[in-house]
Design an enzyme around this catalytic site. Structure first.
Site, mmCIF file in Angstrom:
data_model
loop_
_atom_site.group_PDB
_atom_site.id
_atom_site.type_symbol
_atom_site.label_atom_id
_atom_site.label_comp_id
_atom_site.label_asym_id
_atom_site.label_seq_id
_atom_site.Cartn_x
_atom_site.Cartn_y
_atom_site.Cartn_z
ATOM 1 N N LYS A 79 35.483 64.661 70.193
ATOM 2 C CA LYS A 79 36.786 64.616 70.837
ATOM 3 C C LYS A 79 37.867 64.404 69.779
ATOM 4 O O LYS A 79 37.648 63.682 68.802
ATOM 5 C CB LYS A 79 36.785 63.454 71.848
ATOM 6 C CG LYS A 79 38.035 63.302 72.695
ATOM 7 C CD LYS A 79 37.842 62.137 73.653
ATOM 8 C CE LYS A 79 39.007 62.001 74.633
ATOM 9 N NZ LYS A 79 38.769 60.880 75.586
ATOM 10 N N SER A 92 39.382 62.526 80.039
ATOM 11 C CA SER A 92 40.135 63.131 78.961
ATOM 12 C C SER A 92 39.270 63.787 77.897
ATOM 13 O O SER A 92 39.789 64.474 77.013
ATOM 14 C CB SER A 92 41.016 62.062 78.297
ATOM 15 O OG SER A 92 40.233 61.042 77.711
ATOM 16 N N SER A 119 36.666 58.915 81.309
ATOM 17 C CA SER A 119 36.926 60.078 80.457
ATOM 18 C C SER A 119 35.712 60.682 79.778
ATOM 19 O O SER A 119 35.808 61.761 79.207
ATOM 20 C CB SER A 119 37.966 59.716 79.392
ATOM 21 O OG SER A 119 39.220 59.484 79.988
#
Length: 574
Positions: free
Chosen positions: A132, A216, A240
């Site tokens: 990420k 996310s 997330s």
């Protein structure tokens, strides 16, 4: 005319595409979602060679079995995943940073090491891993979705750490032999159940491009679902990791805070510790998630990150859980699970309700005890989480968007415009209220020992991750099903269960919503739009029960596959 931030965003977006070799480019235009909703499977395979398909569609465990023995070279595996990641990005917009050349250079060094020493560098030798875009990788930019971070170190144009700093997790993954090849898309602020920012724009769900990939860690979920990575790491402060995992048919774990090192990673509201963000791996199998977590713990991260707890991988807990499973299957014992069909505030969509019923029925057929989970109000947990997300009144997000003057996305779930931040006394009161809630939940869990018939409290709770299977853009109205776990700081693993089916998951026309949020969620369900979307649930245990939850998740996942006729031996390796 375009503003300066729009030009900067477009330039960055095109620079990422320019890093894809010409021979890997897809000729536009891509058919719209109305004509082609699913770009997984045979669709993406058409752009790959049979050998690349074989490599990239092998389970994480199967890959390291071959790379650590020299059967497959790190270069061959890395190139296959780089190619597939490049295709995935062109299909769903899932990458923020591409560094394929650096990855191939690392793979060559790993191959040379193996030839010289006749052994791998570590348990992840030659395994392509994605990250990420919160993690700093040397020589690679980190924007975290902010236009104002382009060309800077976390928004600071003078900080010399740009291109130089590596996050602690990155250092450990390199030591384990992993090959890092890309960083994945996030929503700016990280505070959204959808992945959208002004640089990469919107990241779509590969299985159903009418829907979001989640957030996310949405780029991670989309990339791994398209097999552009053998596994990856996201972060989770309100769901997330679990949301993208569930929305994309993957396994992912939200460990308790401090289990995986966070040192050196970028973040929103850095320093907020009332409800800590945690790092968790995602993969296509529970065994893959276990491999990533166990490998990181083997590096003793508590010696390098002061907020890491000294808890190595506990094989004895894993073995005890396997023993419980074995005894249960031979009628010598029993496992007990709670099932949360809804939290009393928002009723899940029909595909989620069906998935819960499928798992409950399966567990009962396997001889386990199943009780309905009716804990202390989850609305209280969700309200506590929401309050903590806004402790700074939205000041951090406002500052970061203000660096470029870019527009904040409406999906962000923090105060906009900013409001007065909480003061020290107010934060203390929130922390006290949270502590009291934790005690109530602990007592409720302990009290289940009286009804399980096992002589101990329940072993885990099966619950929705969200009220929907994926989500239509701008229709993520409720994060309570994921955020309550963060409030508790419990361990939770996602398990793929089924897919939405318009013929089965029909609208309940007689349902009367109990509040405005419930109504919005209820009215957002469209069986036709949702058809084919992955449906996942979460298995929650108490704090620091990662070993137990991963073992149980692997067991339940394998039994679901057996029941559906799609079980494969490699996915069951725990």
């Amino acid at each position: 005319m375009a503003t300066s931030w729009e030009i900067a965003a477009k330039t960055k977006r095109e620079a990422v595409l320019d890093l894809i070799p010409k021979e890997w480019r897809i000729q536009p235009p891509l058919p719209p979602a109305g004509e082609l909703r699913d770009v997984t499977g045979s669709y993406i395979q058409q752009f790959l060679s049979p050998r690349e398909i074989e490599i990239t569609e092998t389970d994480t465990i199967g890959i390291v079995q071959r790379t650590t023995t020299g059967e497959w070279t790190a270069v061959e595996v890395t190139k296959a995943f780089c190619h597939r990641a490049a295709i995935a990005h062109q299909l769903v917009n899932c990458l923020h940073e591409i560094f394929f050349e650096a990855a191939l250079a690392d793979a060559k060094r790993l191959d040379a090491y193996f030839v010289e020493h006749k052994r791998p560098t570590g348990p992840l030798h030659g395994l392509p891993i994605s990250l990420k875009d919160q993690f700093h990788v040397k020589g690679v930019e980190t924007t975290m979705g902010y236009v104002g971070w382009i060309g800077t170190f976390e928004g600071d144009k003078t900080d010399p750490r740009r291109f130089e700093l590596e996050s602690e997790l990155v250092r450990e993954l390199r030591a384990l032999g992993a090959v890092l090849h890309c960083k994945t898309s996030v929503p700016a602020t990280l505070m959204s159940g959808e992945t959208i920012n002004n640089i990469i724009e919107y990241t779509w769900n590969p299985k159903n491009r009418h829907l979001s990939c989640g957030g996310s860690s949405g780029g991670e979920g989309a990339l791994i679902a398209l097999r552009g990575s053998a596994g990856g790491f996201g972060t989770d402060i309100g769901g997330s990791v679990r949301i993208p995992a569930a929305f994309n048919g993957l396994y992912g774990i939200r460990p308790s805070a401090g289990r995986i090192p966070y040192l050196g990673a970028a973040n929103s509201m850095d320093g907020q510790i009332s409800l800590r963000s945690v790092i968790g791996p995602l993969a296509s199998s529970a065994s893959g998630v276990k491999l990533l977590l166990k490998s990181v713990l083997s590096q003793h991260p508590w010696l390098y990150d002061p907020l890491c707890v000294e808890i190595p991988w506990r094989s004895e807990i894993e073995e005890h859980t396997l023993d419980l499973i074995q005894k249960s299957s031979s009628s010598q014992g029993q496992l007990a699970f709670g099932i949360m069909y809804d939290d009393g505030f928002v009723k899940p969509h029909p595909p989620i309700t069906r998935a819960l019923q499928v798992v409950a029925t399966l567990l009962q057929k396997l001889g386990h005890k199943v009780i309905e989970w009716k804990p202390p109000s989850h609305a209280t947990a969700a309200e506590l989480a929401s309050t903590i997300y806004g402790l700074d009144g939205g000041a951090d997000a406002s500052k970061q968007f203000g660096l470029s003057g870019e527009t904040m996305m409406p999906q962000v779930i923090i105060p906009n415009p900013p409001v007065p931040p909480k003061n020290a006394m107010e934060i203390a009161a929130i922390n006290i209220a949270k502590r009291e809630y934790l005690k109530l939940y602990m007592d409720y869990w302990n009290d289940t020992a009286a009804s399980t018939g096992t002589g101990r409290p329940i072993d885990g709770v099966i619950a929705p991750v969200a009220p929907h299977a994926a989500v239509q853009p701008m229709k993520y109205f409720y994060v309570g099903y994921s955020a309550f776990v963060n409030t508790l700081d419990y361990s939770s693993v996602t398990i793929p269960v089924t897919e939405a089916d318009k013929a089965v998951d029909v609208v309940d026309g007689n349902y009367t919503p109990i509040n405005d949020t419930d109504r919005a969620v209820y009215e957002s369900y469209d069986p036709e739009i949702y058809h084919g979307a992955p449906v996942g649930l979460q298995l929650m245990g108490r704090r620091f029960q990662e070993e137990k939850m991963l073992t149980l998740a692997g067991y339940i996942g394998d039994e679901l596959r057996r029941a559906s006729g799609s079980w494969s031996p490699i996915s069951s390796q725990l």
